[in-house]
Every structure is written in structure tokens, then in C-alpha cells.
Design a protein around this motif. Structure first.
Motif, PDB file in Angstrom:
ATOM      1  N   ASN A 101       0.855  -1.190   0.000  1.00  0.00           N
ATOM      2  CA  ASN A 101       0.000   0.000   0.000  1.00  0.00           C
ATOM      3  C   ASN A 101       0.890   1.238   0.000  1.00  0.00           C
ATOM      4  OD1 ASN A 101      -2.266   1.585  -0.005  1.00  0.00           O
ATOM      5  ND2 ASN A 101      -2.636   1.433   2.191  1.00  0.00           N
ATOM      6  N   TYR A 102       1.254   1.655  -1.183  1.00  0.00           N
ATOM      7  CA  TYR A 102       2.158   2.790  -1.364  1.00  0.00           C
ATOM      8  C   TYR A 102       1.337   4.074  -1.445  1.00  0.00           C
ATOM      9  CZ  TYR A 102       4.938   6.087  -4.192  1.00  0.00           C
ATOM     10  OH  TYR A 102       5.566   7.205  -4.687  1.00  0.00           O
ATOM     11  N   VAL A 103       1.712   5.069  -0.635  1.00  0.00           N
ATOM     12  CA  VAL A 103       1.070   6.380  -0.639  1.00  0.00           C
ATOM     13  C   VAL A 103       2.146   7.442  -0.874  1.00  0.00           C
ATOM     14  CG1 VAL A 103      -0.198   8.093   0.727  1.00  0.00           C
ATOM     15  CG2 VAL A 103      -0.812   5.667   0.869  1.00  0.00           C
ATOM     16  N   ASN A 133     -16.323  17.260  -6.308  1.00  0.00           N
ATOM     17  CA  ASN A 133     -15.392  16.493  -5.484  1.00  0.00           C
ATOM     18  C   ASN A 133     -15.436  15.023  -5.881  1.00  0.00           C
ATOM     19  OD1 ASN A 133     -14.961  14.781  -2.767  1.00  0.00           O
ATOM     20  ND2 ASN A 133     -13.729  16.635  -2.692  1.00  0.00           N
ATOM     21  N   LEU A 134     -14.252  14.408  -5.951  1.00  0.00           N
ATOM     22  CA  LEU A 134     -14.161  13.028  -6.417  1.00  0.00           C
ATOM     23  C   LEU A 134     -14.601  12.018  -5.365  1.00  0.00           C
ATOM     24  CD1 LEU A 134     -10.813  13.236  -8.406  1.00  0.00           C
ATOM     25  CD2 LEU A 134     -13.142  13.434  -9.259  1.00  0.00           C
ATOM     26  N   GLY A 135     -14.730  12.449  -4.127  1.00  0.00           N
ATOM     27  CA  GLY A 135     -15.428  11.648  -3.138  1.00  0.00           C
ATOM     28  C   GLY A 135     -14.697  10.471  -2.549  1.00  0.00           C
ATOM     29  N   SER A 136     -13.374  10.437  -2.653  1.00  0.00           N
ATOM     30  CA  SER A 136     -12.647   9.328  -2.038  1.00  0.00           C
ATOM     31  C   SER A 136     -11.211   9.752  -1.814  1.00  0.00           C
ATOM     32  CB  SER A 136     -12.688   8.073  -2.921  1.00  0.00           C
ATOM     33  OG  SER A 136     -12.053   8.309  -4.158  1.00  0.00           O
ATOM     34  N   THR A 137     -10.464   8.912  -1.135  1.00  0.00           N
ATOM     35  CA  THR A 137      -9.045   9.197  -0.942  1.00  0.00           C
ATOM     36  C   THR A 137      -8.237   8.504  -2.032  1.00  0.00           C
ATOM     37  OG1 THR A 137      -8.950   7.344   0.606  1.00  0.00           O
ATOM     38  CG2 THR A 137      -9.241   9.542   1.542  1.00  0.00           C
ATOM     39  N   SER A 146      -5.098   8.015   6.392  1.00  0.00           N
ATOM     40  CA  SER A 146      -6.324   7.211   6.430  1.00  0.00           C
ATOM     41  C   SER A 146      -6.201   5.946   5.599  1.00  0.00           C
ATOM     42  CB  SER A 146      -7.510   8.039   5.929  1.00  0.00           C
ATOM     43  OG  SER A 146      -7.400   8.302   4.532  1.00  0.00           O
ATOM     44  N   GLN A 147      -5.225   5.911   4.711  1.00  0.00           N
ATOM     45  CA  GLN A 147      -5.041   4.735   3.852  1.00  0.00           C
ATOM     46  C   GLN A 147      -4.079   3.714   4.454  1.00  0.00           C
ATOM     47  OE1 GLN A 147      -4.956   5.818  -0.491  1.00  0.00           O
ATOM     48  NE2 GLN A 147      -4.615   7.854   0.374  1.00  0.00           N
ATOM     49  N   GLU A 148      -3.566   4.030   5.640  1.00  0.00           N
ATOM     50  CA  GLU A 148      -2.677   3.114   6.355  1.00  0.00           C
ATOM     51  C   GLU A 148      -1.545   2.614   5.448  1.00  0.00           C
ATOM     52  OE1 GLU A 148      -5.127   0.048   7.980  1.00  0.00           O
ATOM     53  OE2 GLU A 148      -6.091   1.402   9.426  1.00  0.00           O
ATOM     54  N   PRO A 149      -0.704   3.538   4.985  1.00  0.00           N
ATOM     55  CA  PRO A 149       0.361   3.145   4.054  1.00  0.00           C
ATOM     56  C   PRO A 149       1.368   2.196   4.681  1.00  0.00           C
ATOM     57  CG  PRO A 149       0.703   5.380   4.844  1.00  0.00           C
ATOM     58  CD  PRO A 149      -0.655   4.979   5.318  1.00  0.00           C
TER      59      PRO A 149
END
Length: 533
Positions: A45-47, A142-146, A197-200
Motif C-alpha cells: 500500500n504505497y502512498v 469532489n471526487l469523493g474518495s481518498t 487514512s489509507q494506512e500506508p
């Protein structure tokens, strides 16, 4: 197991019974490269967190094609082969580079190369009589997500922590960023919150600190160096961020990113004044023939004389008046001469102008037409001024009003179009302080580290060799920096991705370089065509 091979020609004396020396010399040896390994890094999970470079900004804009070549996307493509998961980006709706808020334009079209220099896409097409593609990216949608790519063009260090930086209501007030408005998970979210929030499991944190000095530099230093002032809420958009504020923000960001045991890469800040936005136009481009040089020299001798008499008329002793006015008796020579520049008026320079010094810089958007036609950077000579000079040459005494015409004819470069010595020192001092903190954090955390400062220095001097290509910072022809003079080309972002992979190899035991997995920069474009759809 996927194995890559390299064919090498070698003479292997004594290793074969072959008696044909000619055939023997052509023996081909196949060497197997190791399989690509992630080492101790977890790319599942790369951020990517950052600003313009992270977003893929190029040619003065962000657009779908440029986002597809962002350095995080190119890294994610490599990570995918060794456990990397999906990588999402807040893609623009088109390739115009522009954005609107409803029907109101908020971001301009991208730049293209028109054959002689950079030009906005819509202006170029209008000149051809061709239709201009509509801007379809609306920041209010707004695209509505992360997203895995949390790169926001224009973001300064403290903006990453700012709640409300993605609130559309704040855009017109300068409190929010239209790029983040499109992608923020909520109007009150911060960039860092959305990244966390994406827990990278792995992250890149790049160019943080660049925008903290960039807007000051691109504005010609008209902002304020806020060193010693610790409240970013009082900063203007063109101000330099205090190094202590930067250090606290940067360390706090890294602490939170690594709190879940994520590994990552951080990069330092280059001297942005090495970029072509600041180096393309030389400050000694006032080219004069012998007659012009003599004419300008004579003008400034007259200027100094008029100013001397004015000071004497105010009660200044003649010797003091002559000494103070002598600085304005500037001499010009045939060939290249340095432009005049506006500086703050002072007791030692009451007229507030002087010739530029060797290291001072002119900015790319300067009006070169005004330099040629209106004497911008030297003197704006009118017929009335010539008449006054004629009076002086004939030994006459002009009136005070006539003398004022001569003094007013000096047309020095405005502050907004140049960086003087003091402004350059402010930029360098802040950058150095940021980089000390970034390196200290890298050392303390064991994160991979990219010395982007040294990389840009090399590009701006000897050039960077990558495969069959040498990349430099020359505008248009150098292949590294895009048409806006600041941000990289897709080829530049590929080189940047390679430097990140090399740093990951060193820190985490991966083998991108040893396995032959680095990017071929020649597969990435430099300038995008105006026909891009």
C-alpha cells in the motif's frame, strides 16, 4: 521465476577446445540478472505525499497525460511486480491543464512549445484559428474518495497539516487549494489525514520545503522572509517559511507517517534558483554597439551631474554630493552589459537603482519586448529627454522640470522580475536550514534519502547521464525541466523515480538497480503535443 539476461561479448581463453580463433572471439556469454526483490520494504500500500512534483505537474499545469507519468505512478508500476497494490490518482478530466469552478476559470491552460518558446495552449490554438478544447475539470465536483497520490501543486509544508485546505469556500480567499478541493475526503480534511487514512505500508515524501521558498523566488522576492516569525497564519502567499516552523512540521509529518511501522523515502530541497525559470535569461543581455554604449555612458554622466546639482541645492556640501552621485555615472561598453535593477532607496543609494551583479538573476516571464522597445533595464529615451541632453551638451543649464525628465528616464528592472543578492541569500539560507532538518530526520528514522539538491546541481552544470541520454536544466532542449521552467518533464520524473529506487535499494536491501529494473528515461516524453487528447 522471471530471469533477465544480458549478452556480453568476451574472449574466454582456455575455456573451450575450439580451435577457430575467429569463431572463438565471438563467443556470447549470457549473464543472468537476479530476480527483482523488495528487500525489507512492503509496497502493498504505497502512498505518495507531496506537492507539484508528486502530482506530476508539468508545462505549467496538471493534466491526465502528465499524471500518468508522475514519478509516484512510475514507481508504483515497478512496485506492482513485487507485491505492490493498486495505485490511484485524482485524475483530471482532460488534457487542457485548466480548471473551473462552475463556469469561472480558476487555473489556466497548460503550456505548449510553439516552435520558438512556451505558449498557453488556448492562445496557440487561437493563433491557428483552431477551436480550443473546453476545460471539463470542475473543482466543485469532489471526487469523493481518498487516493494513493496525495500530491497537491502549490502546497507548502504547513499546508499538509491545514484543516480546510480542501474547502471550496476558501479558494477565492486564498485559504484553500483548488487541486486539494477536488480530492479531499471532506472539506475539513488535511492532506496528511487523507494520506494516513489509507494506512500506508510505504510512502514517499518529496519536495516538502520547495514551495516554502518557491513562491518568494518566482515573485521576484516581493514577499517577506518570515524567518523568526513562528505563526504561518500571518504569512502571505509569497513569503518564506521560517526554518523552525518547517522543522517542526516536517518532523511531525514523518513521525505520523512512520507511526504504523511504514517505511519510506524522503528527499531534500534543491536550490530552486538553478532551475531555468531563473537562469534562462542572462543579466548581461544588454548588447550595445559602440555608439549606443557611448550614448548610455554620456546619459549617466549627465544624470550624475544633474543629481549632484540637486543635492547641492538641498544644502549638501559639494564634495559629499559628488561622492554620492558618482555611483550613477555608470559606464557601458561595446558588447554585453548588465541591466540596471531597482533596489530599495537608502541613504547610500537614494535613487534606488544600480547595475546588476554577476550572480543576480532575471526571471523567465520578464517582458523581453519591453527590453528591446522601451529600454527596460536601462533608459527610456524620449525626444524630450534628448532635447535636455542637447542643452547640457551645449553647455546650457536645463530647468528643474527638464532635469527631472532625465532623472525619470531611468527604467531599471522591477523587483518582480529579478532576484537581487539579498533575496538570493534569503532563499539559500532557508533552503540550507530545511535540508539540515530533512537529513537529520532521515538519519534518525532510517528512512531512505534522496539528495535531490546534489542531483539538480549536477544537472545544471555537467548534466545527468541516464542510459543514452544526458539531461540538463536548459529550457526546452535540456529534457529535464518542462516548459514552465520549474517542474520536471515526464522524462525528468522517470529519472527522479530511478533516484528513489536507488535510495530504496540502499536503505531496504531491494535490488531495482542490480536487477536491471530502473526506468529507461528515453521511453518518457519531454514536451507534450498540442494535439494531445
Amino acid at each position: 521465476m522471471k530471469i533477465k539476461y544480458i549478452a556480453l561479448l568476451a574472449v574466454l581463453v582456455g575455456l573451450t577446445a575450439c580451435n577457430d580463433e575467429e569463431d572463438f572471439s565471438k563467443t556470447e556469454v549470457v549473464v543472468a540478472l537476479p530476480e527483482l526483490s523488495s528487500g525489507s520494504a512492503d509496497f502493498s500500500n504505497y502512498v505518495a505525499l507531496g506537492a507539484s512534483f508528486t502530482a506530476g505537474y508539468t508545462d505549467g499545469a496538471l493534466f491526465k497525460a502528465s499524471q500518468g507519468n508522475s514519478f509516484p505512478q512510475q514507481l508504483a508500476n515497478k512496485f506492482a511486480g513485487i507485491g505492490g497494490g493498486s495505485f490511484t490518482q485524482p485524475l483530471m478530466n482532460d488534457n487542457t491543464g485548466g480548471m473551473v469552478a462552475g463556469t469561472t476559470p480558476v487555473v489556466a491552460y497548460r503550456l505548449i512549445f510553439n516552435g520558438t518558446g512556451p505558449q498557453r495552449l488556448n492562445e496557440f490554438l487561437a493563433g491557428l484559428g483552431a477551436p480550443t478544447p473546453p476545460i471539463t475539470t470542475d473543482i466543485t465536483a469532489n471526487l469523493g474518495s481518498t487516493f494513493n497520490n496525495v500530491g497537491v501543486p502549490g502546497a507548502k509544508s504547513f499546508h499538509l497539516l491545514a484543516n480546510g485546505y480542501g474547502n471550496v469556500a476558501g479558494v477565492s480567499l486564498g485559504l484553500a487549494n483548488p487541486y486539494f478541493v477536488r480530492m479531499a475526503s471532506s472539506p475539513n480534511a488535511s492532506m496528511l489525514e487523507d494520506a494516513l487514512s489509507q494506512e500506508p505500508t510505504f510512502f514517499t515524501l518529496s519536495e516538502i520545503g520547495g514551495n516554502d521558498v518557491l513562491s518568494y523566488a518566482t515573485s521576484g522576492g516581493i514577499g517577506i522572509d518570515q524567518t523568526g516569525h513562528f505563526n504561518p497564519q500571518i504569512y502571505g502567499k509569497n513569503d518564506i517559511t521560517d526554518p523552525t516552523v518547517f522543522g517542526q512540521v516536517f518532523e511531525g509529518i514523518v513521525t505520523q507517517l512512520t507511526s504504523g511501522s511504514a517505511k519510506g523515502v524522503i528527499a531534500n530541497v534543491p536550490y530552486i534558483t538553478s532551475l531555468p525559470y531563473f537562469t534562462t535569461i542572462p543579466n548581461n543581455a544588454l548588447v550595445l554597439d559602440a555608439a549606443q554604449a557611448a550614448g548610455l555612458t554620456g546619459f549617466f554622466q549627465a544624470y550624475a551631474g544633474i543629481f549632484t546639482q540637486g543635492l547641492i541645492g538641498l544644502g549638501v556640501p559639494p564634495a559629499n554630493a559628488q561622492a554620492l552621485a558618482a555611483q550613477y555615472a555608470i559606464t557601458f561598453t561595446e558588447g554585453s552589459n548588465r541591466f540596471l535593477i531597482d533596489v530599495p532607496a537608502s541613504a547610500t543609494n537614494p535613487q534606488g537603482f544600480r547595475q546588476m551583479t554577476e550572480n543576480e538573476l532575471l526571471l523567465l516571464p520578464i517582458d523581453r519586448g519591453a527590453i528591446a522597445a522601451q529600454g527596460y533595464g536601462s533608459v527610456a529615451i524620449s525626444q524630450a529627454v534628448l532635447q535636455v541632453l542637447g542643452i547640457l551638451q551645449a553647455g546650457g543649464t536645463p530647468t528643474a522640470q527638464q532635469a527631472g525628465l532625465v532623472l525619470a528616464a531611468v527604467n531599471a528592472i522591477d523587483d518582480k522580475d529579478a532576484l537581487d543578492t539579498e533575496e538570493l541569500l534569503s532563499i539559500q539560507t532557508a533552503t540550507d536550514a530545511y535540508n539540515v532538518k530533512i537529513k537529520a530526520v532521515a538519519d534518525a528514522t532510517g528512512l531512505a534519502f534522496v539528495d535531490f539538491k546534489s542531483i539538480l546541481e549536477k544537472a545544471s552544470t555537467t548534466g545527468l547521464v541516464s542510459g543514452d541520454y544526458t539531461l540538463t536544466t536548459n529550457l526546452v532542449t535540456g529534457s529535464l525541466v518542462s516548459l514552465d521552467g520549474v517542474h520536471l518533464t515526464a522524462r525528468g520524473y522517470a529519472l527522479m523515480a530511478n533516484e528513489f529506487m536507488k535510495a530504496i535499494d540502499v536503505a531496504y536491501g531491494s535490488n531495482f538497480e542490480a536487477s536491471g529494473s530502473l526506468l529507461d528515461v528515453g521511453n518518457s516524453p519531454t514536451n507534450y503535443s498540442h494535439t494531445l487528447q
